[in-house]
Design an enzyme around this catalytic site. Structure first.
Site, PDB file in Angstrom:
ATOM      1  N   HIS A 368       0.825  -1.222   0.000  1.00 35.48           N
ATOM      2  CA  HIS A 368       0.000   0.000   0.000  1.00 35.48           C
ATOM      3  C   HIS A 368       0.849   1.258   0.000  1.00 35.48           C
ATOM      4  O   HIS A 368       0.560   2.228  -0.679  1.00 35.48           O
ATOM      5  CB  HIS A 368      -0.903   0.040   1.236  1.00 35.48           C
ATOM      6  CG  HIS A 368      -1.913  -1.036   1.241  1.00 35.48           C
ATOM      7  ND1 HIS A 368      -2.763  -1.246   2.292  1.00 35.48           N
ATOM      8  CD2 HIS A 368      -2.216  -1.969   0.327  1.00 35.48           C
ATOM      9  CE1 HIS A 368      -3.545  -2.272   2.012  1.00 35.48           C
ATOM     10  NE2 HIS A 368      -3.222  -2.729   0.838  1.00 35.48           N
ATOM     11  N   CYS A 681      -1.880  -2.078 -21.756  1.00 37.93           N
ATOM     12  CA  CYS A 681      -1.904  -1.366 -20.477  1.00 37.93           C
ATOM     13  C   CYS A 681      -0.909  -1.941 -19.461  1.00 37.93           C
ATOM     14  O   CYS A 681      -0.913  -1.564 -18.299  1.00 37.93           O
ATOM     15  CB  CYS A 681      -3.308  -1.336 -19.891  1.00 37.93           C
ATOM     16  SG  CYS A 681      -3.934  -2.968 -19.518  1.00 37.93           S
TER      17      CYS A 681
HETATM   18  C1  PEP Z   1      -1.005  -6.522 -16.554  1.00 39.11           C
HETATM   19  O1  PEP Z   1      -1.048  -7.668 -16.108  1.00 39.11           O
HETATM   20  O2  PEP Z   1      -0.222  -6.158 -17.451  1.00 39.11           O
HETATM   21  C2  PEP Z   1      -1.894  -5.483 -16.000  1.00 39.11           C
HETATM   22  C3  PEP Z   1      -1.993  -4.301 -16.565  1.00 39.11           C
HETATM   23  O3  PEP Z   1      -2.580  -5.768 -14.874  1.00 39.11           O
HETATM   24  P1  PEP Z   1      -1.954  -5.839 -13.414  1.00 39.11           P
HETATM   25  O4  PEP Z   1      -0.555  -5.274 -13.489  1.00 39.11           O
HETATM   26  O5  PEP Z   1      -2.854  -5.022 -12.547  1.00 39.11           O
HETATM   27  O6  PEP Z   1      -1.986  -7.294 -13.123  1.00 39.11           O
END
Ligand code: PEP
Ligand code: MG
Length: 754
Positions: A368, A681
């Site tokens: 966190h 992303c």
């Molecule tokens: C990923 O896995 O690339 C993603 C964007 O999700 P997280 O990092 O939240 O698992």
């Protein structure tokens, strides 16, 4: 052995007090103490080893081993079981010590006939200054009470040792091997940035001057008064304006308050005082216990909670002393906070103007404190081994949150180089700020959509500053993780509304709960899993517990009444999972027609592509989705079978390898063929060199952390995609473990800013 084997700790402490107060040399008294412990715990052996210069543990007193081994038997730090206890600063309880791989036989002691062993470190000021051991002939397991009794005695022995008669304070200092020399400490970047300032120790060093109480009833009174003062202070923290900083921080404070009233913690403290310890020593005892438990726990949620208890112990200690510690809200000068670990609430406690960086001995990127620090723009270096022991209050520290290192008491040359890096960073930031209003268009006129990843309300502040088009990934689980109970539908609705209000016309993609793995929720009972990353997480939980998913979708639908809603499901591994999740959404959409405010205007539903199995079902999946978003963090993890959080393997494989690039190429080609929008992303979208490869593959929509927008936009504006496409195409076919060097050379030759 059962607990009947030890007489009441209170009686033992009373005898110890008599020895401590008695006449004679310290060493003589130490000998008496080990005899007393042996008799009290019905142990055939009790020995005390003290740390001498050069990290050498020397036998100083023994009952049961051969007396002529005293001052002769020596073990290096880490050597034998005694050295192991000292090196790890934790007790060992073994029914068959000789079978332990660390066992080191010392013939001069005559210990070959003893099988069971219980040892505990003797600590002072956070450092190990010796080891106390009991042994028995029979193979027996010492009880919890015995472990605690020995730990208590170790505190008394620590008091005796620091009376300086046995080992000079210079030698004790020497054993820590740090003096005031400059140090470079390697760590991991938990939040990017550079910061310099004077060390403020987040936790006061609990120095127990007196271990055994003269008057236990009076001690209990002192403890109770301190507990009340602590509870009032936590309450005040909660009601103050500061605590209302954001909803997230208030939630964190609420959980914290609960712990200040935790019955089992308070009873442990009272019991320790009841056993004859001073209030200070009791707090220390219970805190040591918490820390030992913390070392053994890997569950991130439980670690956060234990860290709350650890912090509460420090605060309680200050209340006992009648001090409130340093005023965290009004720091007098540039400050670098140093802590073993800290909770997010505690970070919010510090004056933002003077807080320049945080250095933690522990901590991970998903803790966190790291999440909140990144949102606040405070650099954090984590996993800096021994920092708490090495630093002194007021030491000058440089925190390099670009390379994951810290410089303690740096020389002028290092300060000079660091100042240069700070200037460069500031220049870069100014340059990125100037680019804020500029479009992300390549030299050959290709428009690239740059979006931001978010998850906390604090992130929205950056939204306006980052120069982004929208939020490409809103990680809803962060909101759930900082709470102590499941947020109600109304609370979730209010939150999503706030995000949409703030975004206005800018698009936002909400991702449904992605918990499990390393993201735990306190109120969701989860079985311990051997492979959590491959376990019950994300959409799997959503489909198995549809009530949770339904509630979240209902909140999103309500929040988006009369406006656009985009959402996606994480960890989709099978087309059927997406279809099932979408059916749940459909029902919520039908319900929403009856709501005041109505249904959302336009709903777009997507899937995250982060499990290789779904890549091979893309042509089928693309018929059902409105968009897809590639989560390269997990996709890479599952593609290469490497735990993304395990530093031993996390960097073993390069995303810029022919294999991984080929997979990304396949995804973008399939989605283009099906005319379904695709974005990226994962973290790679925020790294200019990697993002350049993504452009070469054909991706035109990237979502990243806010601080990456500037550097990526600069790269985009310097690239000519028509040239890079054929180059990346060739690299995909190159069958190379890493094409990073070739890409760097290409960027250099074509004046691409990476
Ligand atoms: C990923 O896995 O690339 C993603 C964007 O999700 P997280 O990092 O939240 O698992
Ligand atoms: Mg993921």
């Amino acid at each position: 052995m059962n607990s009947a084997a030890i007489s009441s700790p209170r009686i033992l402490l009373r005898h110890l007090r008599q020895v401590m107060a008695g006449a004679g040399e310290a060493e003589h008294r130490l000998q008496k103490i080990v005899e007393l412990i042996a008799a009290n715990m019905i142990a055939e052996v009790c020995s005390c080893y003290l740390m001498r210069a050069g990290d050498m543990l020397e036998l100083f007193a023994t009952e049961g081993l051969r007396r002529d081994a005293i001052h002769k038997t020596r073990l290096r730090l880490g050597e034998g079981l005694v050295g192991d206890i000292a090196a790890h600063a934790r007790p060992l309880n073994l029914s068959d010590a000789q079978a332990h791989p660390q066992f080191a036989y010392r013939p001069e002691t005559g210990e070959e006939i003893y099988h069971s062993l219980l040892g505990t470190p003797i600590m002072r000021g956070g450092r190990v200054i010796g080891v106390l051991v009991v042994q028995n002939r029979t193979r027996r397991h010492y009880s919890e009470e015995e472990v605690e009794a020995l730990q208590t005695v170790a505190m008394v022995v620590a008091e005796l040792i620091s009376s300086e008669e046995m080992i000079s304070s210079e030698e004790l200092m020497d054993t820590a091997g740090n003096a005031t020399l400059p140090h470079r400490l390697a760590g991991r970047v938990l939040a990017e940035g550079l910061g310099a300032g004077y060390a403020v120790l987040h936790e006061p060093r609990i120095e127990v001057i007196k271990t055994i109480a003269e008057n236990p009833a009076e001690e209990l009174g002192r403890l109770e008064r301190a507990i009340t003062a602590l509870q009032e202070a936590v309450e005040a923290m909660l009601t103050s304006n500061h605590a209302a900083f954001t909803e997230e921080s208030r939630e964190i404070f609420e959980a914290y308050k609960m712990f200040a009233h935790d019955k089992s913690w308070l009873n442990k403290l009272r019991d320790a005082v009841g056993s004859g310890l001073t209030a200070e020593a009791s707090i220390k005892r219970v805190q040591d216990d918490t820390r030992n438990r913390m070392k053994a726990v890997t569950d991130p949620y439980i670690r956060e909670r234990l860290s709350d208890l650890d912090d509460l112990a420090n605060r309680l200690f200050l209340h006992l002393e009648g001090s409130t510690g340093i005023d965290r809200r009004h720091l007098p000068r540039e400050t670098v906070v140093v802590a073993r670990n800290m909770g997010a609430a505690e970070l919010l406690d510090y004056d933002r103007v003077h807080l320049k960086a945080v250095i933690l001995q522990e901590g991970t990127r998903s803790s966190h404190v790291a999440i909140v620090a990144r949102a606040l723009g405070v650099p954090v270096i984590g996993q800096c081994a021994e920092i708490v022991d090495l630093v002194e209050q007021g030491d000058y520290i440089l925190a390099d949150g670009e390379h994951g290192q810290a410089f303690l008491r740096p020389g002028d040359d290092v300060k000079h180089i660091f100042a240069k890096s700070v200037r460069h960073r500031a220049e870069r930031q100014a340059k990125y700020a100037a680019l804020r209003e500029e479009p992300a268009i390549t030299r050959d006129g290709q428009r690239v959509s740059l979006n931001m990843n978010a998850g906390l309300l604090i992130d929205l502040e950056h939204f306006d500053l980052a120069g982004t088009e929208g939020i490409g990934l809103f990680r809803t689980e962060l909101q759930f993780m900082v709470r102590s109970r499941l947020p109600k539908v109304e609370e979730q609705t209010a939150l999503y509304s706030k995000v949409l209000d703030h975004a206005g016309d800018r698009p936002v993609i909400f991702r449904t709960l992605d918990v499990g793995g390393d993201k735990m929720l306190p109120y969701l009972r989860m079985k311990e899993e051997e492979n959590p990353a491959l376990g019950w997480r994300a959409i799997r939980i959503g489909l198995d517990r549809p009530a949770l998913l339904k509630a979240q979708l209902r909140a999103m639908v309500r929040a988006a009444a009369g406006r656009n809603l985009s959402l996606m499901f994480p960890m989709v591994a099978e087309v059927s999972e997406f279809i099932e999740a979408k059916a749940i959404l459909k029902k919520e959409l039908v319900r929403s027609e009856g709501y005041e405010g109505g249904a959302p205007k336009n709903v777009r539903v997507g899937a995250m592509i982060e499990v290789p199995s779904i890549v091979w079902q893309l042509p089928h999946l693309l018929k059902y989705v409105d968009f897809i978003s590639v989560g390269t963090n997990d996709l890479q993890q599952y593609f290469y079978a490497v735990d993304r959080g395990n530093s031993m393997v996390a960097d073993r494989y390069d995303m810029l390898s022919s294999g991984f690039l080929s997979m990304l190429r396949f995804i973008v080609r399939e989605s283009t063929r099906a005319d379904v929008p695709v974005s990226i992303c994962g973290d790679v979208a925020g790294k200019p060199l990697e993002a350049m490869a993504l452009l070469g593959l054909g991706y035109r929509n990237l979502s990243m952390s806010f601080e990456a927008i500037g550097p990526v936009k600069e790269m985009v504006r310097s690239v000519d995609t028509s040239r890079i496409e054929s180059f990346i195409e060739a690299l995909c076919e190159a069958r190379e473990h890493s094409v990073r060097q070739q890409m760097r050379a290409f960027a250099r030759d074509h004046s691409i800013i990476i």
